[in-house]
Design a protein around this motif. Structure first.
Motif, PDB file in Angstrom:
ATOM      1  N   ALA A   1      41.745  13.181  57.014  1.00  0.00           N
ATOM      2  CA  ALA A   1      40.993  11.945  57.269  1.00  0.00           C
ATOM      3  C   ALA A   1      40.994  11.056  56.033  1.00  0.00           C
ATOM      4  CB  ALA A   1      39.562  12.263  57.703  1.00  0.00           C
TER       5      ALA A   1
ATOM      6  N   PHE B   1      36.354   5.407  61.026  1.00  0.00           N
ATOM      7  CA  PHE B   1      36.210   6.863  61.096  1.00  0.00           C
ATOM      8  C   PHE B   1      34.738   7.268  61.033  1.00  0.00           C
ATOM      9  CE2 PHE B   1      35.468  10.839  58.905  1.00  0.00           C
ATOM     10  CZ  PHE B   1      36.039  11.726  59.819  1.00  0.00           C
TER      11      PHE B   1
ATOM     12  N   LEU C   1      38.056  12.428  63.900  1.00  0.00           N
ATOM     13  CA  LEU C   1      39.413  12.185  63.412  1.00  0.00           C
ATOM     14  C   LEU C   1      40.369  11.975  64.589  1.00  0.00           C
ATOM     15  CD1 LEU C   1      41.471  11.958  61.148  1.00  0.00           C
ATOM     16  CD2 LEU C   1      41.585  14.465  61.111  1.00  0.00           C
TER      17      LEU C   1
ATOM     18  N   THR D   1      39.751   8.568  66.079  1.00  0.00           N
ATOM     19  CA  THR D   1      40.225   7.510  65.198  1.00  0.00           C
ATOM     20  C   THR D   1      41.749   7.424  65.214  1.00  0.00           C
ATOM     21  OG1 THR D   1      38.276   7.877  63.809  1.00  0.00           O
ATOM     22  CG2 THR D   1      40.039   6.553  62.870  1.00  0.00           C
TER      23      THR D   1
END
Length: 122
Positions: free
Chosen positions: A41, A55, A87, A90
């Motif tokens: 991430a 995020f 994650l 996103t």
């Protein structure tokens, strides 16, 4: 030593509902996949594949979804499972992968992680 972006990302979460677990000020990872998900991430955001705030908002939403369906002190709570959900969301929102591509990668990763050590390829 944290990079400037990592420092920014972590301090933007400090004390917030989406703040990573810590012990004596140090991030806590119970399993290696948690550390990997954390690093992925940070790396994707740092490299400009998505905005860190996008995020964070997905992480807050994932935690909120879990809280609405589970008891906060229940045995199934794992912060990094929510991190991974955020994650994945996103990655899909940013167009880095399609749902099918992500599912295929996750299936491959799961098979690799559960295979006996002597059958894994190097």
């Amino acid at each position: 030593m944290l990079t400037r972006f990592e420092h920014f990302a972590l301090t933007s979460m400090a004390g917030a509902e989406d703040s990573p677990p810590r012990a004596n000020g140090t991030l806590c990872f119970a399993q290696e996949w948690e550390r990997s998900a954390f690093g992925v991430a940070l790396a994707l955001a740092r490299e400009g594949h998505f905005e860190w705030e996008d995020f964070r908002q997905n992480l807050i939403a994932a935690i909120g979804d879990w809280e609405r369906t589970q008891a906060p002190d229940g045995p199934s709570w794992n912060y990094y499972e929510q991190w991974l959900s955020a994650l994945e969301a996103t990655i899909l929102q940013s167009g880095l992968a399609t749902p099918d591509e992500l599912s295929a990668r996750l299936a491959t990763a799961t098979l690799t992680a559960t295979a006996p050590a002597d059958t894994r390829s190097a």
